[in-house]
Design a protein around this motif. Structure first.
Motif, short mmCIF file in Angstrom:
data_model
loop_
_atom_site.label_atom_id
_atom_site.label_comp_id
_atom_site.label_asym_id
_atom_site.label_seq_id
_atom_site.Cartn_x
_atom_site.Cartn_y
_atom_site.Cartn_z
N ILE A 65 37.22 68.22 57.29
CA ILE A 65 37.30 68.62 56.03
C ILE A 65 38.24 68.03 54.77
CG2 ILE A 65 38.04 70.89 54.80
CD1 ILE A 65 36.94 72.51 57.39
N TYR A 66 39.35 67.59 55.24
CA TYR A 66 40.22 66.80 54.33
C TYR A 66 39.52 65.72 53.89
CZ TYR A 66 44.29 65.03 52.14
OH TYR A 66 45.28 64.35 51.38
N GLY A 67 39.21 64.89 54.82
CA GLY A 67 38.41 63.38 54.68
C GLY A 67 37.34 63.65 53.62
N THR A 68 36.50 64.70 53.92
CA THR A 68 35.33 64.93 53.03
C THR A 68 35.72 65.40 51.54
OG1 THR A 68 34.03 65.71 55.07
CG2 THR A 68 33.26 66.44 52.93
N ILE A 69 36.59 66.03 51.39
CA ILE A 69 36.99 66.80 50.19
C ILE A 69 37.69 65.31 49.34
CG2 ILE A 69 38.83 67.82 49.17
CD1 ILE A 69 38.50 69.98 51.04
N ARG A 70 38.50 64.45 50.26
CA ARG A 70 38.92 63.24 49.43
C ARG A 70 37.82 62.51 49.10
NH1 ARG A 70 43.79 60.49 52.47
NH2 ARG A 70 43.10 58.90 51.00
N LEU A 71 36.64 62.47 49.96
CA LEU A 71 35.66 61.38 49.61
C LEU A 71 34.96 61.88 48.48
CD1 LEU A 71 33.95 58.98 50.11
CD2 LEU A 71 32.66 60.34 52.00
N ILE A 72 34.68 63.24 48.30
CA ILE A 72 33.80 63.77 47.12
C ILE A 72 34.90 63.61 45.76
CG2 ILE A 72 33.14 65.91 46.19
CD1 ILE A 72 32.35 66.72 49.22
N LYS A 73 36.01 63.97 45.97
CA LYS A 73 36.90 63.88 44.86
C LYS A 73 37.18 62.55 44.07
CE LYS A 73 40.70 66.15 44.46
NZ LYS A 73 42.07 66.96 44.81
N ASN A 74 37.04 61.45 45.14
CA ASN A 74 37.30 60.18 44.71
C ASN A 74 36.39 59.15 45.62
OD1 ASN A 74 38.35 57.88 43.54
ND2 ASN A 74 40.30 58.01 44.22
N PRO A 75 35.17 59.12 45.30
CA PRO A 75 34.24 58.21 46.12
C PRO A 75 34.50 56.69 45.84
CG PRO A 75 33.12 59.39 44.28
CD PRO A 75 34.49 59.92 44.43
N ARG A 76 35.14 56.38 44.60
CA ARG A 76 35.23 55.01 44.20
C ARG A 76 36.56 54.56 44.48
NH1 ARG A 76 31.13 52.65 41.69
NH2 ARG A 76 29.56 53.70 41.04
N GLN A 77 37.32 55.18 45.20
CA GLN A 77 39.00 54.75 45.58
C GLN A 77 38.85 53.41 46.16
OE1 GLN A 77 40.76 56.50 48.99
NE2 GLN A 77 42.41 56.62 48.12
N ALA A 78 39.54 52.53 45.75
CA ALA A 78 39.81 51.10 45.77
C ALA A 78 41.07 50.69 46.08
CB ALA A 78 39.32 50.55 44.60
N ILE A 79 41.24 49.65 46.72
CA ILE A 79 42.44 48.89 47.15
C ILE A 79 42.50 47.59 46.03
CG2 ILE A 79 44.09 47.62 48.46
CD1 ILE A 79 42.74 49.24 51.07
N GLU A 80 43.48 47.57 45.23
CA GLU A 80 43.41 46.42 44.01
C GLU A 80 44.49 45.41 44.39
OE1 GLU A 80 43.16 47.99 39.99
OE2 GLU A 80 41.52 49.42 40.74
N ILE A 81 44.29 44.20 44.27
CA ILE A 81 45.10 43.34 44.68
C ILE A 81 45.15 42.29 43.41
CG2 ILE A 81 45.76 41.12 46.12
CD1 ILE A 81 44.47 42.60 48.31
N GLY A 82 46.17 42.10 42.89
CA GLY A 82 46.38 41.02 41.67
C GLY A 82 47.63 40.18 41.57
N PRO A 83 47.97 39.53 40.54
CA PRO A 83 48.95 38.75 40.51
C PRO A 83 50.26 39.74 40.40
CG PRO A 83 47.07 38.17 38.87
CD PRO A 83 46.62 39.04 39.28
N GLU A 84 50.12 41.01 39.91
CA GLU A 84 51.28 41.90 39.60
C GLU A 84 51.55 42.25 41.20
OE1 GLU A 84 48.28 42.59 38.18
OE2 GLU A 84 48.82 41.37 36.48
#
Length: 180
Positions: A65-84
């Motif tokens: 249930i928790y995983g489904t709620i997180r997926l619905i709330k933020n389906p485009r969640q990302a890990i971002e890597i950059g110079p900072e």
């Protein structure tokens, strides 16, 4: 995979992979329900299976249930890597600068591998971590994983590519973790 450490890279969550992982909770809920019926209880055990079954249903039901709620709330969640540095909203909304990462290791357990980031203690204390992540980190610590874990499971990147990218960026941006 060609890597340019002067650019930002974003790894999006794969909805398909996330749904597959979440679907694995369902068989465990069903097993818990079956065990709760008393099918495996020894004669005279007074309902030990009920307790174990209900705990299984509660634990895997909560995860699903928790995983489904997180997926619905933020389906485009990302890990971002950059110079900072690295931004993984599962850990914190703040970017983790390369200069604050003092060690990068790989940790594996039961076929799952993770990148472990050891951060400068003062910086680590300043991260605004969610309660869920703190509980997850505590559970990881109990099984021997030290630091902040980055796990690309459910994301559109393989572990080996993810690991190589982090190493390239850390080296290019002079992370203390990459100094000899």
């Amino acid at each position: 995979m060609q890597i340019d450490p002067s650019q930002h890279i974003s790894f999006q969550r794969s909805v398909g992979k996330s749904l597959l992982i979440l679907s694995l909770c369902l068989p465990f809920v069903m097993i818990g329900l079956f065990v709760a019926t008393g099918a495996f209880d020894a004669p005279g055990s007074q309902g030990d299976g009920l307790i174990v079954g209900l705990l299984c249903v509660a634990f895997f039901g909560f995860l699903g249930i928790y995983g489904t709620i997180r997926l619905i709330k933020n389906p485009r969640q990302a890990i971002e890597i950059g110079p900072e540095g690295i931004t993984d909203t599962r850990i914190s909304d703040r970017t983790i600068p390369w200069s604050k990462i003092i060690e990068i290791t790989t940790w594996s357990s039961r076929g799952s591998s993770m990148i472990m980031l050891e951060l400068e203690p003062e910086f680590a204390k300043s991260l605004n971590q969610s309660k869920f992540y703190r509980a997850y980190k505590f559970a990881n610590r109990l099984v021997g994983a030290k630091g902040h874990c980055l796990n690309p499971v459910g994301y559109k990147v393989s572990f080996s590519d993810f690991s190589n990218i982090i190493a390239e960026y850390a080296t290019a941006h002079h992370s203390p973790a990459m100094e000899d």
